[in-house]
Design a protein around this motif. Sequence first.
Motif, PDB file in Angstrom:
ATOM      1  N   ILE A 236      12.718 -24.114 -24.894  1.00 19.52           N
ATOM      2  CA  ILE A 236      13.934 -24.503 -24.166  1.00 19.52           C
ATOM      3  C   ILE A 236      13.880 -23.936 -22.750  1.00 19.52           C
ATOM      4  CG2 ILE A 236      16.452 -24.378 -24.189  1.00 19.52           C
ATOM      5  CD1 ILE A 236      16.138 -23.860 -27.267  1.00 19.52           C
ATOM      6  N   GLY A 237      14.222 -24.784 -21.795  1.00 23.21           N
ATOM      7  CA  GLY A 237      14.345 -24.324 -20.432  1.00 23.21           C
ATOM      8  C   GLY A 237      13.060 -24.263 -19.642  1.00 23.21           C
ATOM      9  N   GLN A 238      11.971 -24.806 -20.190  1.00 29.33           N
ATOM     10  CA  GLN A 238      10.699 -24.810 -19.466  1.00 29.33           C
ATOM     11  C   GLN A 238      10.184 -26.241 -19.379  1.00 29.33           C
ATOM     12  OE1 GLN A 238       9.658 -22.351 -17.875  1.00 29.33           O
ATOM     13  NE2 GLN A 238      10.633 -20.567 -18.817  1.00 29.33           N
ATOM     14  N   GLY A 239      11.014 -27.106 -18.824  1.00 35.07           N
ATOM     15  CA  GLY A 239      10.691 -28.526 -18.771  1.00 35.07           C
ATOM     16  C   GLY A 239       9.418 -28.830 -18.016  1.00 35.07           C
ATOM     17  N   ARG A 240       9.200 -28.139 -16.883  1.00 32.43           N
ATOM     18  CA  ARG A 240       7.997 -28.426 -16.098  1.00 32.43           C
ATOM     19  C   ARG A 240       6.741 -28.017 -16.855  1.00 32.43           C
ATOM     20  NH1 ARG A 240       5.020 -25.409 -12.259  1.00 32.43           N
ATOM     21  NH2 ARG A 240       3.865 -26.739 -10.792  1.00 32.43           N
ATOM     22  N   ALA A 241       6.754 -26.879 -17.504  1.00 29.82           N
ATOM     23  CA  ALA A 241       5.596 -26.421 -18.279  1.00 29.82           C
ATOM     24  C   ALA A 241       5.289 -27.394 -19.417  1.00 29.82           C
ATOM     25  CB  ALA A 241       5.847 -25.018 -18.830  1.00 29.82           C
ATOM     26  N   VAL A 242       6.344 -27.825 -20.124  1.00 34.66           N
ATOM     27  CA  VAL A 242       6.163 -28.780 -21.217  1.00 34.66           C
ATOM     28  C   VAL A 242       5.567 -30.083 -20.705  1.00 34.66           C
ATOM     29  CG1 VAL A 242       7.416 -30.228 -22.860  1.00 34.66           C
ATOM     30  CG2 VAL A 242       7.938 -27.784 -22.703  1.00 34.66           C
ATOM     31  N   LEU A 243       6.052 -30.542 -19.547  1.00 35.19           N
ATOM     32  CA  LEU A 243       5.561 -31.785 -18.976  1.00 35.19           C
ATOM     33  C   LEU A 243       4.081 -31.693 -18.614  1.00 35.19           C
ATOM     34  CD1 LEU A 243       6.147 -34.645 -17.934  1.00 35.19           C
ATOM     35  CD2 LEU A 243       6.801 -33.620 -15.741  1.00 35.19           C
ATOM     36  N   GLU A 244       3.653 -30.573 -18.016  1.00 39.58           N
ATOM     37  CA  GLU A 244       2.251 -30.403 -17.635  1.00 39.58           C
ATOM     38  C   GLU A 244       1.345 -30.375 -18.867  1.00 39.58           C
ATOM     39  OE1 GLU A 244       0.794 -30.316 -14.650  1.00 39.58           O
ATOM     40  OE2 GLU A 244       2.739 -30.824 -13.791  1.00 39.58           O
ATOM     41  N   VAL A 245       1.778 -29.675 -19.918  1.00 38.87           N
ATOM     42  CA  VAL A 245       1.002 -29.637 -21.165  1.00 38.87           C
ATOM     43  C   VAL A 245       0.907 -31.024 -21.777  1.00 38.87           C
ATOM     44  CG1 VAL A 245       0.999 -28.776 -23.544  1.00 38.87           C
ATOM     45  CG2 VAL A 245       1.488 -27.214 -21.639  1.00 38.87           C
ATOM     46  N   ALA A 246       2.026 -31.753 -21.808  1.00 40.94           N
ATOM     47  CA  ALA A 246       2.056 -33.087 -22.420  1.00 40.94           C
ATOM     48  C   ALA A 246       1.127 -34.044 -21.688  1.00 40.94           C
ATOM     49  CB  ALA A 246       3.488 -33.623 -22.421  1.00 40.94           C
ATOM     50  N   LYS A 247       1.117 -34.001 -20.369  1.00 38.28           N
ATOM     51  CA  LYS A 247       0.260 -34.900 -19.601  1.00 38.28           C
ATOM     52  C   LYS A 247      -1.220 -34.625 -19.888  1.00 38.28           C
ATOM     53  CE  LYS A 247       1.978 -34.111 -15.490  1.00 38.28           C
ATOM     54  NZ  LYS A 247       2.221 -34.216 -14.028  1.00 38.28           N
ATOM     55  N   THR A 248      -1.577 -33.367 -19.996  1.00 42.49           N
ATOM     56  CA  THR A 248      -2.975 -33.008 -20.261  1.00 42.49           C
ATOM     57  C   THR A 248      -3.400 -33.441 -21.658  1.00 42.49           C
ATOM     58  OG1 THR A 248      -2.719 -31.097 -18.807  1.00 42.49           O
ATOM     59  CG2 THR A 248      -4.617 -31.111 -20.261  1.00 42.49           C
ATOM     60  N   ILE A 249      -2.532 -33.225 -22.641  1.00 43.77           N
ATOM     61  CA  ILE A 249      -2.861 -33.613 -24.021  1.00 43.77           C
ATOM     62  C   ILE A 249      -3.004 -35.127 -24.127  1.00 43.77           C
ATOM     63  CG2 ILE A 249      -2.026 -33.643 -26.394  1.00 43.77           C
ATOM     64  CD1 ILE A 249      -3.021 -30.914 -25.485  1.00 43.77           C
ATOM     65  N   ARG A 250      -2.113 -35.863 -23.508  1.00 46.74           N
ATOM     66  CA  ARG A 250      -2.192 -37.331 -23.556  1.00 46.74           C
ATOM     67  C   ARG A 250      -3.481 -37.828 -22.903  1.00 46.74           C
ATOM     68  NH1 ARG A 250       3.653 -37.713 -23.157  1.00 46.74           N
ATOM     69  NH2 ARG A 250       3.514 -37.414 -20.899  1.00 46.74           N
ATOM     70  N   SER A 251      -3.851 -37.218 -21.799  1.00 44.13           N
ATOM     71  CA  SER A 251      -5.080 -37.613 -21.116  1.00 44.13           C
ATOM     72  C   SER A 251      -6.293 -37.382 -22.009  1.00 44.13           C
ATOM     73  CB  SER A 251      -5.224 -36.819 -19.813  1.00 44.13           C
ATOM     74  OG  SER A 251      -6.447 -37.106 -19.180  1.00 44.13           O
ATOM     75  N   ALA A 252      -6.295 -36.253 -22.726  1.00 40.64           N
ATOM     76  CA  ALA A 252      -7.417 -35.951 -23.622  1.00 40.64           C
ATOM     77  C   ALA A 252      -7.473 -36.926 -24.791  1.00 40.64           C
ATOM     78  CB  ALA A 252      -7.301 -34.522 -24.129  1.00 40.64           C
ATOM     79  N   LYS A 253      -6.312 -37.236 -25.377  1.00 41.71           N
ATOM     80  CA  LYS A 253      -6.273 -38.142 -26.516  1.00 41.71           C
ATOM     81  C   LYS A 253      -6.629 -39.571 -26.125  1.00 41.71           C
ATOM     82  CE  LYS A 253      -5.095 -35.058 -29.462  1.00 41.71           C
ATOM     83  NZ  LYS A 253      -6.068 -34.638 -30.477  1.00 41.71           N
ATOM     84  N   ALA A 254      -6.436 -39.901 -24.850  1.00 43.13           N
ATOM     85  CA  ALA A 254      -6.790 -41.239 -24.369  1.00 43.13           C
ATOM     86  C   ALA A 254      -8.288 -41.355 -24.095  1.00 43.13           C
ATOM     87  CB  ALA A 254      -5.993 -41.572 -23.118  1.00 43.13           C
ATOM     88  N   GLY A 255      -9.042 -40.238 -24.289  1.00 45.82           N
ATOM     89  CA  GLY A 255     -10.479 -40.273 -24.096  1.00 45.82           C
ATOM     90  C   GLY A 255     -10.930 -39.983 -22.685  1.00 45.82           C
TER      91      GLY A 255
ATOM     92  N   ASP B 145      15.054 -31.682 -10.814  1.00 47.70           N
ATOM     93  CA  ASP B 145      13.880 -30.847 -10.590  1.00 47.70           C
ATOM     94  C   ASP B 145      13.850 -29.743 -11.649  1.00 47.70           C
ATOM     95  OD1 ASP B 145      11.731 -29.559  -9.690  1.00 47.70           O
ATOM     96  OD2 ASP B 145      12.556 -29.000  -7.715  1.00 47.70           O
ATOM     97  N   GLU B 146      13.118 -29.975 -12.737  1.00 47.58           N
ATOM     98  CA  GLU B 146      13.164 -29.050 -13.857  1.00 47.58           C
ATOM     99  C   GLU B 146      12.402 -27.757 -13.602  1.00 47.58           C
ATOM    100  OE1 GLU B 146      13.794 -30.898 -17.985  1.00 47.58           O
ATOM    101  OE2 GLU B 146      12.069 -31.898 -17.144  1.00 47.58           O
ATOM    102  N   LYS B 147      11.597 -27.733 -12.559  1.00 45.53           N
ATOM    103  CA  LYS B 147      10.861 -26.504 -12.305  1.00 45.53           C
ATOM    104  C   LYS B 147      11.776 -25.405 -11.776  1.00 45.53           C
ATOM    105  CE  LYS B 147       9.246 -27.497  -7.589  1.00 45.53           C
ATOM    106  NZ  LYS B 147       8.040 -27.752  -6.792  1.00 45.53           N
ATOM    107  N   MET B 148      13.063 -25.736 -11.483  1.00 45.11           N
ATOM    108  CA  MET B 148      14.005 -24.739 -10.971  1.00 45.11           C
ATOM    109  C   MET B 148      14.743 -24.028 -12.094  1.00 45.11           C
ATOM    110  SD  MET B 148      13.612 -24.851  -7.745  1.00 45.11           S
ATOM    111  CE  MET B 148      15.043 -23.899  -7.251  1.00 45.11           C
ATOM    112  N   VAL B 149      14.196 -24.068 -13.339  1.00 45.06           N
ATOM    113  CA  VAL B 149      14.854 -23.450 -14.469  1.00 45.06           C
ATOM    114  C   VAL B 149      15.147 -21.980 -14.176  1.00 45.06           C
ATOM    115  CG1 VAL B 149      14.514 -22.720 -16.845  1.00 45.06           C
ATOM    116  CG2 VAL B 149      13.847 -25.005 -16.151  1.00 45.06           C
TER     117      VAL B 149
END
Length: 809
Positions: free
Chosen positions: A495-514, A667-671
């Motif tokens: 909770i409260g770390q939207g930017r961190a979650v977003l960065e992790v999600a983008k990297t995981i999706r990129s890896a799963k897409a090959g 701007d979620e990085k301002m948590v």
Amino acid sequence: MSSLSFSSKIAFHLAGGEAKALQQENIDSEHLFLGLCKLEDILSIEKKAISDFDENQWRQVLVDVKEFRDSLALVSFDPKQARRRLRKILQESGTSKEAFSGHRTERCRDLFSIAGKLAKQASSEDILPRHLLVACLGQNSQSLDRLFFELYVEKAGLIDAMDVRAKRNDERDDAPINIGDDQENQPKPSEKSKTPILDKFGRDLTQLARDGKLDPAINRTAEIKRIARILMQKKKNNPILIGEAGVGKTAVVEGFALKIVEESAPKQIKNFRVIELNMGALVAGTKYRGEFEERLEGVLKEASADPNTVLFIDEIHSLVNAGGSGGSTGAANIMKPALARGAIKCIGATTTAEYRQYIEKDSALERRFQVIWVDEPTKDEAIQMLKGLRMKFEEHHGIKIPDAMLEKAVELSMRYLTDFRLPDKAIDILDQACARVMLKTFSPGTVSAKANEELTIDDIAQVISERCRIPLEQLTLADTERLLKIEDYLKQRVIGQGRAVLEVAKTIRSAKAGLKDPNKPIVFFFVGSTGTGKTELAKVLAEFLFHDPSRLISIDMTEYQEKGSVAKLIGSPPGYIGYEEEGQLTGKIRSSPYSVILFDEVEKAHPEVFDIFLQVFDEGRLTDGHGRRVNFSESVIILTSNLGSNITPSDKVKAHMGFNLDKNRSDEKMVGFEPNTEKNAEKWDAYESQIQKAIVTAFRPEFLNRIQKRITFYPLGRETVKQIISIKILPDLNKRLTLKGIRVELSDDALNFLLQKGYSEPLGAREMQRVFDQNISEPLSQRILTGEVVRGQTVMITADDNGVQFGTD
């Protein structure tokens, strides 16, 4: 008097062994009983382990022993239990121990005389095991009487069982002996092999090739030609195939045997006979010095008698130590003269490591062979090999295998079975997948699949999933929709770390897409103050990716502050204490390569520990203390650090972090900061800048350069911590109280009280957890134990100036 049958001779031989083991001078009736009880073990060994019998005699032995065993089963007599108990009885009898002479006692001679009369009465030409047993039971024996008393077995019943079997045999017409389905392939009595020892201890690959029982060797023409050329040489005509396990060394030799039987085969090799020598069978049963050497000399004599005989010894490194115990000469030393003279032709096969460990060290043996390197095939070559084997698999399993499935088997085996080699690993996957299809409709009376059944990607993926212990969805891309919503899943716990979650999600999706480099792991560096959710995000990511929270491998780097700590991670090198134990990191990854690895508080480890990370991050692999390569390419590696988060910003931007969040901003990085203003942007820049400066100072550039993403976690605001209480801390408490039937609810006053007591910008959510436990969990536990709160009640917690108040419905 009737003579002993072949099975009775074996029983008598076993009786001699029992008498010798019990340190008795002569063979007595009890020892013969032990030999008869041990006779059934003959059924579990191969003929080659018993000498002095031809094929027909051996088949007759099997028939007699099976009948004898079935007779014992009629009265539920267990020969294994009986012989173990009788040995103990004889040992407890206190008889004197003497050197074994090999002769029978007078009592034992009488037993054979009685057995001969029983055989004559039954019109049997030979004394069978049942005649010996009945004669033995007819004698007076305190040891046997005690045995049958302890086993609750009646002697009379066992004797009757032997008589019943005898009558059935006497009434039966003389029928031809039929053991197994291969009788028609057995040599006729009049036929006598010129190589009985090779037939006994070897496997004729040439004959198997003629019978169509060998698989073809695809894309191995060069290796097969090299074998033929070396064998045709006058000297040093002994090829040795060297390659990693699973690359197809044995298949090359079988391919050579197939080439020999082809009509178009060159006349120089057309008469070759390739015999695969079984070293295990050659050594088995050689109890006394000289027996093994005698067998091996017989093999070499037969092989050298015919220049067309070619010996094939798989795992040839076993020659070095075979038969060399107890002062005996090793097999390698016996074979060296024959190899040096060119008297025999020999093909060897072994792995690279074992060749260097055993063969290279013996230079006299090494120079007798010419090396043929068998490399692992490429992806395209492996696919061609599977296409060549497809017909065999389709005939065996009765299913259709499309080209796409062959390609998928190779592709998935290359990606997920990195410790094994092509083509063996792809063939294994294909075979196991076909077996799964065969048993899809398994039910009583139905064993095979439908005639038009076809292998699918799901079948192959299921095999990979079971072998590698990874979710099936990860292989079939069935979780595409789930990957698109990864942020929603992670935000439920973080909770409260939207930017961190977003960065992790983008990297995981990129890896799963090959789009990720398949040879490198995903590497995150989580930085920020304590209690902001770094470890929690690692936990929830492991659950999301692998559906199993145990797939998080957590390593506290505070335990690796000493210079020698590297050995704890990868295992001690040879000669050091703990060499037998696996490394704490490499051992876990070898067992579960599909995991999230968390290196917590990485800055506290010794600088030399970071050196091993360079290879892991860049190459996706690491060599442990035992020299084994460990694969990290499918892992997600997370480093955490608090460096720089406790540094106070400069005075011009000095301000408290942790004010209420503006719900309307995007701007979620301002948590944790005030609404989006120029001043707060300065605060955020200062916070992140001081962390980055600390990291660059603490870590070497080559280490930081190999990290895929550095993600900053920001201090939590009051409203965020309030959400954590309502969404995380309180539900966790209620979950633990479920079994007690109790539920806890917090009023707004109680929430504000907890915030006042527990909110700390530097300490984050962990401080709130401690305050919650101190003010809620501990007082509640006291009330549960005293009976103030009982099952079925809801506890309403409020707060006033006097503190927290507990009430129940």
